[in-house]
Design an enzyme around this catalytic site. Structure first.
Site, PDB file in Angstrom:
ATOM      1  N   GLY A   1       2.126  -5.206   7.467  1.00 43.85           N
ATOM      2  CA  GLY A   1       1.151  -5.983   6.698  1.00 43.85           C
ATOM      3  C   GLY A   1       0.031  -6.453   7.600  1.00 43.85           C
ATOM      4  O   GLY A   1      -0.288  -5.796   8.599  1.00 43.85           O
ATOM      5  N   SER A   2      -0.513  -7.597   7.264  1.00 40.19           N
ATOM      6  CA  SER A   2      -1.689  -8.073   8.001  1.00 40.19           C
ATOM      7  C   SER A   2      -1.288  -8.639   9.373  1.00 40.19           C
ATOM      8  O   SER A   2      -0.182  -9.143   9.556  1.00 40.19           O
ATOM      9  CB  SER A   2      -2.399  -9.153   7.193  1.00 40.19           C
ATOM     10  OG  SER A   2      -1.531 -10.238   6.983  1.00 40.19           O
TER      11      SER A   2
ATOM     12  N   GLU B   1     -11.367  -5.042   9.611  1.00 40.00           N
ATOM     13  CA  GLU B   1     -10.769  -3.966   8.804  1.00 40.00           C
ATOM     14  C   GLU B   1     -11.223  -4.089   7.343  1.00 40.00           C
ATOM     15  O   GLU B   1     -11.264  -5.186   6.794  1.00 40.00           O
ATOM     16  CB  GLU B   1      -9.238  -4.081   8.881  1.00 40.00           C
ATOM     17  CG  GLU B   1      -8.510  -2.938   8.208  1.00 40.00           C
ATOM     18  CD  GLU B   1      -6.988  -3.051   8.336  1.00 40.00           C
ATOM     19  OE1 GLU B   1      -6.484  -4.199   8.415  1.00 40.00           O
ATOM     20  OE2 GLU B   1      -6.327  -2.008   8.361  1.00 40.00           O
TER      21      GLU B   1
ATOM     22  N   ASN C   1       0.815  -1.227   0.000  1.00 45.92           N
ATOM     23  CA  ASN C   1       0.000   0.000   0.000  1.00 45.92           C
ATOM     24  C   ASN C   1       0.845   1.273   0.000  1.00 45.92           C
ATOM     25  O   ASN C   1       0.435   2.290  -0.549  1.00 45.92           O
ATOM     26  CB  ASN C   1      -1.025  -0.008   1.145  1.00 45.92           C
ATOM     27  CG  ASN C   1      -0.405  -0.144   2.506  1.00 45.92           C
ATOM     28  OD1 ASN C   1       0.735  -0.610   2.642  1.00 45.92           O
ATOM     29  ND2 ASN C   1      -1.138   0.237   3.536  1.00 45.92           N
TER      30      ASN C   1
ATOM     31  N   GLU D   1       4.084  -3.559  12.212  1.00 52.32           N
ATOM     32  CA  GLU D   1       3.007  -2.575  11.967  1.00 52.32           C
ATOM     33  C   GLU D   1       1.904  -3.349  11.274  1.00 52.32           C
ATOM     34  O   GLU D   1       2.029  -3.705  10.103  1.00 52.32           O
ATOM     35  CB  GLU D   1       3.499  -1.443  11.055  1.00 52.32           C
ATOM     36  CG  GLU D   1       4.652  -0.641  11.604  1.00 52.32           C
ATOM     37  CD  GLU D   1       4.327   0.123  12.869  1.00 52.32           C
ATOM     38  OE1 GLU D   1       3.128   0.242  13.220  1.00 52.32           O
ATOM     39  OE2 GLU D   1       5.270   0.577  13.518  1.00 52.32           O
ATOM     40  N   LEU D   2       0.825  -3.618  11.994  1.00 57.93           N
ATOM     41  CA  LEU D   2      -0.180  -4.554  11.472  1.00 57.93           C
ATOM     42  C   LEU D   2      -1.500  -3.842  11.164  1.00 57.93           C
ATOM     43  O   LEU D   2      -1.519  -2.661  10.879  1.00 57.93           O
ATOM     44  CB  LEU D   2      -0.348  -5.695  12.483  1.00 57.93           C
ATOM     45  CG  LEU D   2       0.975  -6.362  12.890  1.00 57.93           C
ATOM     46  CD1 LEU D   2       0.750  -7.419  13.953  1.00 57.93           C
ATOM     47  CD2 LEU D   2       1.693  -6.968  11.689  1.00 57.93           C
TER      48      LEU D   2
ATOM     49  N   LYS E   1      12.469  -7.605   1.546  1.00 54.85           N
ATOM     50  CA  LYS E   1      11.603  -8.445   0.719  1.00 54.85           C
ATOM     51  C   LYS E   1      10.308  -7.664   0.519  1.00 54.85           C
ATOM     52  O   LYS E   1       9.462  -7.585   1.410  1.00 54.85           O
ATOM     53  CB  LYS E   1      11.309  -9.792   1.386  1.00 54.85           C
ATOM     54  CG  LYS E   1      10.638 -10.744   0.429  1.00 54.85           C
ATOM     55  CD  LYS E   1       9.556 -11.590   1.050  1.00 54.85           C
ATOM     56  CE  LYS E   1       8.252 -10.915   1.282  1.00 54.85           C
ATOM     57  NZ  LYS E   1       7.511 -10.423   0.109  1.00 54.85           N
ATOM     58  N   PRO E   2      10.147  -7.052  -0.659  1.00 57.26           N
ATOM     59  CA  PRO E   2       8.932  -6.257  -0.872  1.00 57.26           C
ATOM     60  C   PRO E   2       7.741  -7.148  -1.206  1.00 57.26           C
ATOM     61  O   PRO E   2       7.905  -8.341  -1.484  1.00 57.26           O
ATOM     62  CB  PRO E   2       9.301  -5.393  -2.078  1.00 57.26           C
ATOM     63  CG  PRO E   2      10.309  -6.190  -2.825  1.00 57.26           C
ATOM     64  CD  PRO E   2      11.044  -7.034  -1.815  1.00 57.26           C
ATOM     65  N   ALA E   3       6.558  -6.552  -1.205  1.00 55.56           N
ATOM     66  CA  ALA E   3       5.361  -7.305  -1.596  1.00 55.56           C
ATOM     67  C   ALA E   3       5.479  -7.682  -3.076  1.00 55.56           C
ATOM     68  O   ALA E   3       5.933  -6.866  -3.884  1.00 55.56           O
ATOM     69  CB  ALA E   3       4.121  -6.452  -1.364  1.00 55.56           C
TER      70      ALA E   3
ATOM     71  N   CYS F   1      -3.677   1.537   6.713  1.00 54.57           N
ATOM     72  CA  CYS F   1      -3.937   0.992   8.049  1.00 54.57           C
ATOM     73  C   CYS F   1      -4.463   2.066   8.994  1.00 54.57           C
ATOM     74  O   CYS F   1      -4.996   1.744  10.054  1.00 54.57           O
ATOM     75  CB  CYS F   1      -2.685   0.327   8.602  1.00 54.57           C
ATOM     76  SG  CYS F   1      -1.260   1.386   8.518  1.00 54.57           S
TER      77      CYS F   1
HETATM   78  P1  NAD Z   1       0.052  -9.559   3.812  1.00 47.91           P
HETATM   79  O1  NAD Z   1       0.277  -9.427   5.263  1.00 47.91           O
HETATM   80  O2  NAD Z   1      -0.202 -10.924   3.251  1.00 47.91           O
HETATM   81  O3  NAD Z   1       1.308  -8.957   2.978  1.00 47.91           O
HETATM   82  C1  NAD Z   1       2.241  -8.035   3.494  1.00 47.91           C
HETATM   83  C2  NAD Z   1       3.666  -8.543   3.238  1.00 47.91           C
HETATM   84  O4  NAD Z   1       3.832  -9.814   3.855  1.00 47.91           O
HETATM   85  C3  NAD Z   1       4.015  -8.759   1.762  1.00 47.91           C
HETATM   86  O5  NAD Z   1       5.387  -8.444   1.574  1.00 47.91           O
HETATM   87  C4  NAD Z   1       3.795 -10.238   1.592  1.00 47.91           C
HETATM   88  O6  NAD Z   1       4.537 -10.757   0.505  1.00 47.91           O
HETATM   89  C5  NAD Z   1       4.327 -10.763   2.910  1.00 47.91           C
HETATM   90  N1  NAD Z   1       3.820 -12.081   3.285  1.00 47.91           N
HETATM   91  C6  NAD Z   1       2.602 -12.602   3.059  1.00 47.91           C
HETATM   92  N2  NAD Z   1       2.523 -13.836   3.580  1.00 47.91           N
HETATM   93  C7  NAD Z   1       3.714 -14.099   4.151  1.00 47.91           C
HETATM   94  C8  NAD Z   1       4.251 -15.221   4.855  1.00 47.91           C
HETATM   95  N3  NAD Z   1       3.528 -16.313   5.097  1.00 47.91           N
HETATM   96  N4  NAD Z   1       5.524 -15.131   5.297  1.00 47.91           N
HETATM   97  C9  NAD Z   1       6.260 -14.038   5.074  1.00 47.91           C
HETATM   98  N5  NAD Z   1       5.808 -12.954   4.415  1.00 47.91           N
HETATM   99  C10 NAD Z   1       4.539 -12.974   3.959  1.00 47.91           C
HETATM  100  O7  NAD Z   1      -1.116  -8.632   3.434  1.00 47.91           O
HETATM  101  P2  NAD Z   1      -2.116  -8.804   2.193  1.00 47.91           P
HETATM  102  O8  NAD Z   1      -2.725 -10.161   2.105  1.00 47.91           O
HETATM  103  O9  NAD Z   1      -1.404  -8.367   0.972  1.00 47.91           O
HETATM  104  O10 NAD Z   1      -3.256  -7.798   2.610  1.00 47.91           O
HETATM  105  C11 NAD Z   1      -4.276  -8.310   3.456  1.00 47.91           C
HETATM  106  C12 NAD Z   1      -4.632  -7.332   4.516  1.00 47.91           C
HETATM  107  O11 NAD Z   1      -3.480  -6.981   5.287  1.00 47.91           O
HETATM  108  C13 NAD Z   1      -5.152  -6.012   4.028  1.00 47.91           C
HETATM  109  O12 NAD Z   1      -6.471  -6.097   3.629  1.00 47.91           O
HETATM  110  C14 NAD Z   1      -4.914  -5.171   5.243  1.00 47.91           C
HETATM  111  O13 NAD Z   1      -5.924  -5.379   6.179  1.00 47.91           O
HETATM  112  C15 NAD Z   1      -3.619  -5.691   5.783  1.00 47.91           C
HETATM  113  N6  NAD Z   1      -2.466  -4.854   5.355  1.00 47.91           N
HETATM  114  C16 NAD Z   1      -2.052  -3.917   6.220  1.00 47.91           C
HETATM  115  C17 NAD Z   1      -1.029  -3.081   5.857  1.00 47.91           C
HETATM  116  C18 NAD Z   1      -0.556  -2.014   6.788  1.00 47.91           C
HETATM  117  O14 NAD Z   1      -0.156  -0.964   6.335  1.00 47.91           O
HETATM  118  N7  NAD Z   1      -0.540  -2.272   8.087  1.00 47.91           N
HETATM  119  C19 NAD Z   1      -0.426  -3.202   4.611  1.00 47.91           C
HETATM  120  C20 NAD Z   1      -0.858  -4.208   3.747  1.00 47.91           C
HETATM  121  C21 NAD Z   1      -1.893  -5.028   4.147  1.00 47.91           C
END
Ligand code: NAD
Length: 504
Positions: free
Chosen positions: A252-253, A405, A176, A274-275, A199-201, A308
């Site tokens: 991330g999540s 969320e 995001n 930061e979740l 490690k980016p998304a 977030c």
């Molecule tokens: P996610 O948590 O899956 O992804 C965030 C990062 O984690 C990415 O780099 C992804 O590649 C990595 N990741 C995913 N699964 C992993 C694993 N098993 N091991 C290691 N790394 C892993 O988030 P998402 O599925 O892309 O988005 C889902 C929800 O997460 C969103 O709807 C939102 O609620 C939340 N989110 C929050 C933020 C924030 O700014 N806090 C940012 C992105 C997503």
């Protein structure tokens, strides 16, 4: 993975990205590669990077393996002694050059953000200056990472506390804010003296790779800042298992954050997370309505709702409830949905279709339970990733959106009667990232800001982030802080030294 002396060639650009990126100077920003140990490398297999608005493939990037990650950790570990040995002002100078390069290439970076993330270009431009700001901020913080001298409790002794860099840091970043979430972590780690592996998304690798190119140009030494793109589970495993990786920072999540925290426990790393958020936005009936509506628009619809900090539960006191809903609905229906590179766009696509699907599920569930639905007009056929900005009014606490969320442009408004009631409802969440309170009463603002269980609270404002503030959440919204003078601590160890026997 093959190491190449020259940078790999760019794949053909398509769609709007071609029109915008093709005319810009930095075509190398879209060349698919990874930066490991100071060299650009290319993989055998590439993963497509999509324009979330159109589904067009805008580039392919190499998919790194666990072996590549091990190689990167080795390189980071080798670079640590030299990097930590530099004077803080030298590290600061390199961070400042990196920030200057980001600002000099702001337009190219912003187009890249919009092309792979989807947000409107104006917001992408803001992200670049916001992101560069963290490098500038931490350049200075590194020079001020003071220790302490403790008044001694032992005769003839001097007691010191020193702050020292932890070692190799890993950053797992989201889609995001594909630029700023990297610089907020890397700026702090590098200023502290720690090498960083990012490690980016997988959805937004190009921004990360472009940052790596600029870091190299700024003089960040080999191994000190590396970016590897690929399967999240495969690439995070070596980061979790290797005891030389001493710090792990993730955005991330909450679900993935829990997994990483568990994984990091085996080698007892310092973890910052930061979740998810689920921000309450509380409007008391003593406020000027237009200001509250403007604040709610900003808090809900920035980054097309994929933030977030986004207001997820907008509680409005009953005395002004109907008037607020009417004005808020009018503002929402004026929002324009479209491609982020189109100057008229307010709301871009969702970066991931799963996020758009979740928005639709929340709208449908709330509608079946009696919420009123008002949506902006727009072309539904824009594609699966688009969600029309939608107001759900008369939302009740049993609806999904009141406890889950959204991460998209869906605003839930809930009526409330009194301060005590709204505080209890606002705090009844596993999340505790950000909260917003609109009131004209100073006493109430002080009371509510004291009792509300969130890490960041905006009083009569929807805009409060930036490098100087400690960004982070309570409860299951995370651990640790980013930005501010606290952010650098996530990458430092405290060492107590006792000099004894000083008296002959
Ligand atoms: P996610 O948590 O899956 O992804 C965030 C990062 O984690 C990415 O780099 C992804 O590649 C990595 N990741 C995913 N699964 C992993 C694993 N098993 N091991 C290691 N790394 C892993 O988030 P998402 O599925 O892309 O988005 C889902 C929800 O997460 C969103 O709807 C939102 O609620 C939340 N989110 C929050 C933020 C924030 O700014 N806090 C940012 C992105 C997503």
């Amino acid at each position: 993975m093959a190491f190449e002396a020259a940078r790999p060639t760019s794949p053909p650009l398509v769609g709007l990205a071609k029109r915008h990126l093709g005319n810009l100077g930095r075509r190398d920003f879209v060349a698919g590669a990874a930066l490991i140990d100071g060299r650009w490398v290319d993989g055998d297999k590439g993963d497509a990077v999509l324009d979330p608005a159109t589904g067009d493939v805008i580039a392919e990037v190499a998919r790194c393996s666990a072996a590549d990650m091990n190689h990167a950790i080795d390189a980071a570990d080798r670079s640590f002694a030299e990097w930590r040995g530099l004077l803080p002002e030298r590290r600061g100078a390199i961070l400042r050059s990196w920030a200057s390069l980001m600002l000099a290439h702001s337009e190219e970076l912003a187009v890249l953000v919009t092309s792979e993330q989807g947000k409107p270009l104006a917001e992408a431009r803001s992200e670049i200056s916001y992101g560069a700001g963290f490098l500038q901020w931490f350049a200075a913080e590194g020079e001020r990472a003071y220790g302490e001298t403790i008044p001694s409790h032992k005769p003839g002794s001097v007691l010191q506390v020193r702050m020292q860099p932890l070692g190799v840091a890993a950053a797992i970043t989201p889609w995001n804010f594909p630029v700023a979430m990297i610089t907020r972590k890397a700026g702090a780690a590098l200023a502290a003296g720690c090498p960083v592996v990012v490690k980016p998304a997988p959805e937004t690798p190009l921004c990360a790779l472009a940052l790596a190119r600029l870091a190299q140009e700024a003089g960040v030494p080999r191994g000190v800042f590396q970016v590897l793109v690929g399967n999240p589970v495969e690439l995070s495993a070596p980061l979790l298992q290797d005891a030389r990786v001493r710090a792990l920072s993730f955005t991330g999540s909450t679900e993935v954050g829990r997994l990483l925290l568990e994984g990091a426990a085996r080698t007892v790393k310092k973890v910052s997370l930061e979740l998810g958020g689920h921000a309450p936005f509380i409007v008391f009936d003593d406020v000027e309505l237009d200001k509250a509506v403007k604040g709610a628009m900003a808090a809900k619809f920035a980054t097309s709702g994929q933030d977030c900090l986004a207001a997820n539960r907008i509680y409005v006191q009953t005395g002004i409830y109907n008037a607020f809903v009417e004005k808020f609905a009018a503002a929402i229906t004026r929002l324009k949905v479209g491609h982020g590179l189109d100057a008229a766009t307010d709301i871009g696509p969702m970066t991931k279709s799963s996020v758009a699907d979740k928005c639709r599920a929340q709208i449908n569930e709330a509608a079946t339970k009696g919420a009123q639905v008002t949506s902006a007009s727009g072309d539904e056929s824009l594609g699966r990733n688009f969600v029309l900005p939608t107001l759900l009014s008369d939302v009740t606490d049993d609806m999904l959106i009141a406890s889950e969320e959204t991460f998209g442009p869906v605003a839930a408004v809930l009526p409330f009667n009194c301060e005590e009631e709204v505080l209890a409802r606002a705090n009844a969440s596993e999340m505790g990232l950000a909260a917003y309170v609109y009131t004209d009463s100073l006493r109430r603002a002080l009371r509510v800001s004291e009792s509300i269980e969130y890490g960041m609270v905006g009083i009569n404002t929807a805009s409060f982030t930036g490098p100087p503030i400690p960004f982070g959440g309570w409860k299951q919204s995370g651990l640790g802080r980013e930005g501010s003078r606290h952010g650098i601590q996530e990458y430092m160890e405290l060492k107590y030294v006792c000099f004894g026997d000083l008296v002959d």
